[in-house]
Design an enzyme around this catalytic site. Structure first.
Site, PDB file in Angstrom:
ATOM      1  N   GLY A   1       2.869  -0.564   9.504  1.00 21.24           N
ATOM      2  CA  GLY A   1       2.139  -1.449  10.394  1.00 21.24           C
ATOM      3  C   GLY A   1       2.464  -2.895  10.088  1.00 21.24           C
TER       4      GLY A   1
ATOM      5  N   ASP B   1      13.322   2.100  10.937  1.00 21.67           N
ATOM      6  CA  ASP B   1      12.354   1.381  11.758  1.00 21.67           C
ATOM      7  C   ASP B   1      11.486   2.424  12.460  1.00 21.67           C
ATOM      8  OD1 ASP B   1      10.967   0.004  13.726  1.00 21.67           O
ATOM      9  OD2 ASP B   1      12.697  -1.143  14.415  1.00 21.67           O
ATOM     10  N   VAL B   2      10.194   2.407  12.206  1.00 22.68           N
ATOM     11  CA  VAL B   2       9.317   3.449  12.758  1.00 22.68           C
ATOM     12  C   VAL B   2       9.179   3.365  14.274  1.00 22.68           C
ATOM     13  CG1 VAL B   2       7.979   3.736  10.633  1.00 22.68           C
ATOM     14  CG2 VAL B   2       7.208   2.097  12.386  1.00 22.68           C
TER      15      VAL B   2
ATOM     16  N   ILE C   1       0.825  -1.198   0.000  1.00 16.91           N
ATOM     17  CA  ILE C   1       0.000   0.000   0.000  1.00 16.91           C
ATOM     18  C   ILE C   1       0.864   1.255   0.000  1.00 16.91           C
ATOM     19  CG2 ILE C   1      -1.600   1.368   1.395  1.00 16.91           C
ATOM     20  CD1 ILE C   1      -2.864  -1.282   2.320  1.00 16.91           C
TER      21      ILE C   1
ATOM     22  N   ASN D   1       1.827   5.163   7.537  1.00 19.24           N
ATOM     23  CA  ASN D   1       1.305   3.950   6.919  1.00 19.24           C
ATOM     24  C   ASN D   1       1.874   2.667   7.519  1.00 19.24           C
ATOM     25  OD1 ASN D   1       0.130   2.322   4.603  1.00 19.24           O
ATOM     26  ND2 ASN D   1       2.322   2.027   4.205  1.00 19.24           N
TER      27      ASN D   1
ATOM     28  N   SER E   1      -7.600   0.046   9.311  1.00 22.32           N
ATOM     29  CA  SER E   1      -8.074  -1.204   8.703  1.00 22.32           C
ATOM     30  C   SER E   1      -9.545  -1.357   9.045  1.00 22.32           C
ATOM     31  CB  SER E   1      -7.280  -2.390   9.267  1.00 22.32           C
ATOM     32  OG  SER E   1      -7.893  -3.623   8.943  1.00 22.32           O
TER      33      SER E   1
ATOM     34  N   LYS F   1      -5.351  -1.155  15.409  1.00 18.08           N
ATOM     35  CA  LYS F   1      -6.042  -0.398  14.360  1.00 18.08           C
ATOM     36  C   LYS F   1      -7.207   0.414  14.908  1.00 18.08           C
ATOM     37  CE  LYS F   1      -3.339  -1.523  10.977  1.00 18.08           C
ATOM     38  NZ  LYS F   1      -2.422  -0.503  10.418  1.00 18.08           N
TER      39      LYS F   1
ATOM     40  N   TYR G   1      -3.727  -6.917  16.509  1.00 19.72           N
ATOM     41  CA  TYR G   1      -3.891  -6.112  15.296  1.00 19.72           C
ATOM     42  C   TYR G   1      -5.147  -5.254  15.372  1.00 19.72           C
ATOM     43  CZ  TYR G   1      -4.351  -5.061  10.288  1.00 19.72           C
ATOM     44  OH  TYR G   1      -4.478  -4.433   9.072  1.00 19.72           O
TER      45      TYR G   1
ATOM     46  N   ASP H   1      11.330   2.595   4.935  1.00 19.17           N
ATOM     47  CA  ASP H   1      10.848   1.237   5.102  1.00 19.17           C
ATOM     48  C   ASP H   1      11.893   0.478   5.901  1.00 19.17           C
ATOM     49  OD1 ASP H   1       8.502  -0.423   3.287  1.00 19.17           O
ATOM     50  OD2 ASP H   1       9.957  -1.630   4.391  1.00 19.17           O
TER      51      ASP H   1
END
Length: 257
Positions: free
Chosen positions: A87, A59-60, A18, A85, A138, A155, A151, A37
């Site tokens: 996740g 690494d976020v 995405i 974005n 999501s 979200k 998850y 990324d």
């Protein structure tokens, strides 16, 4: 045609899936793009395919790494569009078999990464009095999701963060929205299906059938479907859309089934 000429877009987890679809769609509309990324090979491939973009490994969940990347994006100009974005899908398991480490890992990538990205975006956009912050949630953030509790929790948290920031940042001319993808075709969803089939004790074909049957349009969606919605929100056409969680899913009827 939607034009983003003169704008700068930042996309986390932008080297594949995405994120890559959003980054490429923004570029096609004329925006300058920076992506990060955690996958070095994907970042290298993205940079090779798009030499005019800024692509870095980060690494976020690592404050120093994501901070260094975000500061480097200044080379392209102040951010007009920031997409939090990044996740991960997390484990597929009944809750009694989940480890605390797996729980924390899933929440960290999805929520800590979004927090760090949004915190920076707010600081950059407030002085300019404009901007779009776009988070990736999501349909799992809108419904219960058995066997995927970390998850789904993460979200749902993304939507709570989005709605809060829409109120907080709206007076500064900053819009904040979340896109809620449904079942997106691709390698990531292939892994999700395989894990759910294992936990449920059914075939992968049965899991895929259940996903389609739970959608009114009886279809999966593509990464490009998500990117098209992101482009709309980033454009003048979405100038008054804020505080919304927009499902791009063909209309999920019952995610819990």
């Amino acid at each position: 045609m939607i034009s983003l000429d003169g704008q700068t877009a930042v996309v986390t987890a932008g080297a594949a899936g995405i994120g890559r679809a959003m980054a490429e769609t923004f570029m096609a509309a004329g925006a300058k793009v920076a992506i990060c990324d955690v996958d070095p090979e994907a970042v290298s491939q993205f940079q090779s395919d798009h030499p005019d973009a800024l692509a870095r490994v980060a690494d976020v969940t690592n404050e120093a790494q994501i901070g260094a990347f975000l500061e480097e994006t200044a080379k392209l100009g102040p951010p007009d569009i920031v997409c939090a974005n990044a996740g991960i899908g997390g484990p597929a398991s009944v809750i009694e078999d989940l480890s605390l480490e797996d729980w924390k890992d899933c929440l960290s990538v999805n929520l800590d990464g979004a927090f760090l990205t949004c915190r920076w975006a707010a600081a950059q956009m407030k002085p300019r009095g404009k901007g779009l912050v776009l988070l990736t949630s999501s349909t799992a953030g809108q419904f219960g999701y058995p066997f995927r509790s970390p998850y789904a929790t993460a979200k749902w948290g993304i939507i709570g963060l989005m709605r809060t920031l829409a109120v907080e940042l709206g007076p500064h001319g900053i819009r904040v929205n979340a896109i809620c993808p449904g079942s997106v075709e691709g390698p990531r969803m292939d892994r999700v299906v395989a894990n759910e089939a294992r936990v449920r004790g059914v075939s992968e074909a049965d899991v895929r059938k259940a996903y389609v049957e739970g959608v009114s349009m009886k279809t999966w969606v593509s990464a490009q479907d998500i990117a098209n919605t992101a482009l709309y929100l980033a454009s003048d056409l979405g100038a008054k859309v804020s505080g919304q969680d927009l499902a791009v899913d063909g209309h999920t009827e019952n995610k819990s089934s």
